[in-house]
Design a protein around this motif. Structure first.
Motif, PDB file in Angstrom:
ATOM      1  N   LEU A 137       0.001  73.732  45.148  1.00  0.00           N
ATOM      2  CA  LEU A 137       0.007  72.815  43.865  1.00  0.00           C
ATOM      3  C   LEU A 137       1.422  72.454  43.545  1.00  0.00           C
ATOM      4  N   ALA A 138       2.587  73.107  43.927  1.00  0.00           N
ATOM      5  CA  ALA A 138       3.716  72.890  43.277  1.00  0.00           C
ATOM      6  C   ALA A 138       4.410  71.801  44.199  1.00  0.00           C
ATOM      7  N   ALA A 139       3.916  71.638  45.326  1.00  0.00           N
ATOM      8  CA  ALA A 139       4.273  70.767  46.030  1.00  0.00           C
ATOM      9  C   ALA A 139       3.947  69.017  45.753  1.00  0.00           C
ATOM     10  N   LEU A 140       3.396  68.947  44.696  1.00  0.00           N
ATOM     11  CA  LEU A 140       3.034  67.674  44.144  1.00  0.00           C
ATOM     12  C   LEU A 140       4.128  66.790  44.159  1.00  0.00           C
ATOM     13  N   ARG A 141       3.835  65.413  44.262  1.00  0.00           N
ATOM     14  CA  ARG A 141       4.852  64.367  44.273  1.00  0.00           C
ATOM     15  C   ARG A 141       4.822  63.218  43.050  1.00  0.00           C
ATOM     16  N   THR A 142       3.550  63.306  42.580  1.00  0.00           N
ATOM     17  CA  THR A 142       3.241  62.265  41.383  1.00  0.00           C
ATOM     18  C   THR A 142       4.437  62.458  40.494  1.00  0.00           C
ATOM     19  N   SER A 143       5.250  61.149  40.179  1.00  0.00           N
ATOM     20  CA  SER A 143       6.406  61.355  39.442  1.00  0.00           C
ATOM     21  C   SER A 143       5.918  60.582  38.232  1.00  0.00           C
ATOM     22  N   ALA A 144       6.950  61.047  37.217  1.00  0.00           N
ATOM     23  CA  ALA A 144       7.079  60.623  35.879  1.00  0.00           C
ATOM     24  C   ALA A 144       8.510  60.346  35.364  1.00  0.00           C
ATOM     25  N   ARG A 145       8.884  59.125  35.213  1.00  0.00           N
ATOM     26  CA  ARG A 145      10.334  58.989  34.405  1.00  0.00           C
ATOM     27  C   ARG A 145      10.119  58.656  33.041  1.00  0.00           C
ATOM     28  N   GLU A 147      11.137  56.448  29.844  1.00  0.00           N
ATOM     29  CA  GLU A 147      11.777  55.460  29.377  1.00  0.00           C
ATOM     30  C   GLU A 147      11.329  55.340  28.118  1.00  0.00           C
ATOM     31  N   GLY A 148      12.330  55.744  26.996  1.00  0.00           N
ATOM     32  CA  GLY A 148      12.147  55.455  25.663  1.00  0.00           C
ATOM     33  C   GLY A 148      11.030  56.484  25.216  1.00  0.00           C
ATOM     34  N   ASP A 149      10.070  55.778  24.551  1.00  0.00           N
ATOM     35  CA  ASP A 149       8.976  56.868  24.204  1.00  0.00           C
ATOM     36  C   ASP A 149       7.729  57.051  24.710  1.00  0.00           C
ATOM     37  N   HIS A 150       8.055  56.515  26.127  1.00  0.00           N
ATOM     38  CA  HIS A 150       6.961  56.819  27.165  1.00  0.00           C
ATOM     39  C   HIS A 150       7.137  57.306  28.519  1.00  0.00           C
ATOM     40  N   PHE A 151       6.528  58.046  29.280  1.00  0.00           N
ATOM     41  CA  PHE A 151       6.451  58.440  30.729  1.00  0.00           C
ATOM     42  C   PHE A 151       5.713  57.304  31.491  1.00  0.00           C
ATOM     43  N   VAL A 152       6.540  56.953  32.518  1.00  0.00           N
ATOM     44  CA  VAL A 152       6.052  55.939  33.425  1.00  0.00           C
ATOM     45  C   VAL A 152       5.671  56.792  34.712  1.00  0.00           C
ATOM     46  N   VAL A 153       4.189  56.804  34.918  1.00  0.00           N
ATOM     47  CA  VAL A 153       3.675  57.732  36.020  1.00  0.00           C
ATOM     48  C   VAL A 153       3.238  56.878  37.152  1.00  0.00           C
ATOM     49  N   SER A 154       3.451  57.389  38.353  1.00  0.00           N
ATOM     50  CA  SER A 154       2.941  56.691  39.557  1.00  0.00           C
ATOM     51  C   SER A 154       2.508  57.968  40.341  1.00  0.00           C
ATOM     52  N   GLY A 155       1.519  57.724  41.147  1.00  0.00           N
ATOM     53  CA  GLY A 155       1.204  58.713  42.339  1.00  0.00           C
ATOM     54  C   GLY A 155      -0.292  58.611  42.415  1.00  0.00           C
ATOM     55  N   HIS A 156      -0.845  59.669  43.463  1.00  0.00           N
ATOM     56  CA  HIS A 156      -2.218  59.829  43.675  1.00  0.00           C
ATOM     57  C   HIS A 156      -2.686  61.214  43.657  1.00  0.00           C
ATOM     58  N   LYS A 157      -3.757  61.389  42.670  1.00  0.00           N
ATOM     59  CA  LYS A 157      -4.557  62.301  42.635  1.00  0.00           C
ATOM     60  C   LYS A 157      -5.864  62.424  43.422  1.00  0.00           C
ATOM     61  N   ILE A 158      -6.469  63.530  43.864  1.00  0.00           N
ATOM     62  CA  ILE A 158      -7.473  63.602  44.622  1.00  0.00           C
ATOM     63  C   ILE A 158      -8.438  64.636  44.364  1.00  0.00           C
ATOM     64  N   TRP A 159      -9.411  64.824  44.727  1.00  0.00           N
ATOM     65  CA  TRP A 159     -10.599  65.839  44.334  1.00  0.00           C
ATOM     66  C   TRP A 159     -10.976  66.067  43.081  1.00  0.00           C
ATOM     67  N   GLN A 160     -10.718  64.756  42.102  1.00  0.00           N
ATOM     68  CA  GLN A 160     -11.092  65.183  40.743  1.00  0.00           C
ATOM     69  C   GLN A 160     -12.485  65.108  40.381  1.00  0.00           C
ATOM     70  N   GLY A 161     -12.882  66.356  39.961  1.00  0.00           N
ATOM     71  CA  GLY A 161     -14.419  66.435  39.860  1.00  0.00           C
ATOM     72  C   GLY A 161     -14.897  65.759  38.530  1.00  0.00           C
ATOM     73  N   MET A 162     -16.037  64.960  38.780  1.00  0.00           N
ATOM     74  CA  MET A 162     -16.469  64.168  37.704  1.00  0.00           C
ATOM     75  C   MET A 162     -15.747  63.098  36.708  1.00  0.00           C
ATOM     76  N   ALA A 163     -14.570  62.731  37.512  1.00  0.00           N
ATOM     77  CA  ALA A 163     -13.782  62.009  36.915  1.00  0.00           C
ATOM     78  C   ALA A 163     -14.240  60.765  36.566  1.00  0.00           C
ATOM     79  N   HIS A 164     -15.246  60.233  37.266  1.00  0.00           N
ATOM     80  CA  HIS A 164     -16.067  58.895  36.908  1.00  0.00           C
ATOM     81  C   HIS A 164     -16.881  58.964  35.597  1.00  0.00           C
ATOM     82  N   HIS A 165     -17.013  60.285  35.049  1.00  0.00           N
ATOM     83  CA  HIS A 165     -17.384  60.497  33.665  1.00  0.00           C
ATOM     84  C   HIS A 165     -16.290  60.488  32.582  1.00  0.00           C
ATOM     85  N   ALA A 166     -15.142  60.822  33.292  1.00  0.00           N
ATOM     86  CA  ALA A 166     -14.235  61.289  32.080  1.00  0.00           C
ATOM     87  C   ALA A 166     -13.427  60.145  31.500  1.00  0.00           C
TER      88      ALA A 166
END
Length: 386
Positions: A137-145, A147-166
């Motif tokens: 898990l520690a090899a993840l590459r999704t990034s968040a930089r 910028e002011g009062d936000h994090f700008v997040v880019s990446g790709h997650k997989i195997w999210q159980g029931m994420a279509h309900h979330a």
């Protein structure tokens, strides 16, 4: 060492059993018993029924809105759900993000999320695994930089159980790519899945089901107040979450339910009955082991590394029982049915779920911490090996 339940604990078991029998919708019960997936509405309705009784969050303390169950009461509660069988409270909500927010969340985060999480007004997804970062898990590459009062997040997650309900996802992102160790520089964020830049795509598994998904994050702007814990110290939060994910993972009651089904199908097939008896014997040993751990936990708090033994053997026995159920069913298990098919007569519709459930249960060796990871924990923490 006392492996028996107290009179109060036995009374609690009867109370839980009666509550399930009197309040669980019969259609939902049949679906779970037959190895089908209840609909989102059915799962939410049951969790809200439990929440009205104060039982939707069995691992939460009273001061956080939970029932304040002891370790033994929590075991009894889950065992009765598994044996009924009835749906467990949504684990992403009550066993993962809930305890994390109780331990690491700000007062504002607790006020905002805990009540809605318990009642399933918010359905959470877990955004950990990535195409090249699953067991590692520690090899993840999704990034968040920042910028002011936000994090700008880019990446790709997989195997999210029931994420279509979330509605929301708790996830790990890399906020310091220059950190000297890959476990450093990771942060734990809460992401509203309705934000611009979030795309959820279904993954249809080999059994034809839609349970898991992939989530794409394209320059998603996440408010800084959705950071849980300290920036760049999300690994500490993650270790805490994973220890909670393994609570009750032996699922002895589920294996007992499978064995009852095996016996119904086996009839006078002595070969199958002998194999079932062998699994039952090992299951009894595992149950005694769990009771020994529970006896110790009557006087302790926090995770117990011996839960890794329960996870390892519990998964092995459930997989063995599902394989024997497939053997007992024979050609009947090849009937093509889906979770959307209407429920047919008793003893008929569940036969077609045996093969899909056998297949999907192979993944139990991975989720909640792979068997290899559990063996490493046992070797280091219980056996003192390096």
């Amino acid at each position: 060492m006392d492996l028996s339940f107290t009179a109060e604990e036995e009374a609690f078991r009867k109370e839980v059993r009666s509550f399930i029998r009197e309040n669980l919708d019969p259609v939902t019960h049949r679906k779970v018993a037959d190895g089908r997936i209840p609909s989102k509405d059915e799962i939410v309705a049951w969790q809200r029924t439990l929440n009205a009784r104060g039982w939707a969050t069995p691992s939460w303390p009273k001061d956080a809105g939970g029932p304040g169950f002891s370790a033994v009461e929590r075991y009894i509660f889950l065992d009765e759900l598994h044996q009924a069988p009835a749906p467990e409270p949504v684990s992403f909500n009550v066993s993962m993000i809930g305890p994390v927010l109780i331990q690491f969340g700000t007062d504002a985060q607790k006020d905002r999320f805990l009540t809605k999480t318990a009642n399933n007004d918010i359905w959470w997804a877990q955004g950990f695994s990535e195409p090249n970062a699953g067991s590692d898990l520690a090899a993840l590459r999704t990034s968040a930089r920042r910028e002011g009062d936000h994090f700008v997040v880019s990446g790709h997650k997989i195997w999210q159980g029931m994420a279509h309900h979330a509605d929301w996802m708790f996830t790990l992102v890399r906020t310091d790519p220059s950190a000297p160790k890959k476990q450093m520089g990771i942060s734990f964020l809460l992401i509203d899945l309705r934000l611009p830049g979030v795309t959820i795509r279904p993954i249809i598994t080999a059994d034809g089901r839609h349970e898991v998904n992939e989530v794409f994050l394209d320059e998603v702007k996440v408010p800084v107040d959705c950071l849980v814990g300290e920036e760049n110290k999300g690994w500490d939060v993650t270790k805490f979450l994973l220890s909670n994910e393994r609570t009750g993972i032996a699922r002895i009651g589920m294996t007992k339910h499978l064995i009852r089904r095996i016996k119904r199908l086996a009839g006078d097939d002595q070969a199958v009955m002998r194999k079932a008896a062998a699994i039952e014997a090992e299951l009894k040993i595992l149950e005694i082991t769990q009771l020994r751990i529970l006896d110790a936990q009557r006087k302790m708090t926090g995770p117990d590394p011996r839960s890794s033994v329960l996870k390892l053997k519990g998964v092995e026995l459930r997989q063995a029982a599902s394989e024997l159920l497939l053997e007992a069913a024979g050609g009947q298990a090849l009937e093509e049915r889906t979770d959307e098919d209407p429920l047919g007569p008793e003893n008929e519709e569940w036969l077609g779920t045996i093969m899909p459930n056998y297949s999907i249960l192979r993944a139990a060796s991975i989720y909640g911490g792979s068997s290899e990871v559990q063996k490493t924990i046992v070797a280091k923490t219980l056996l003192g090996l390096n």
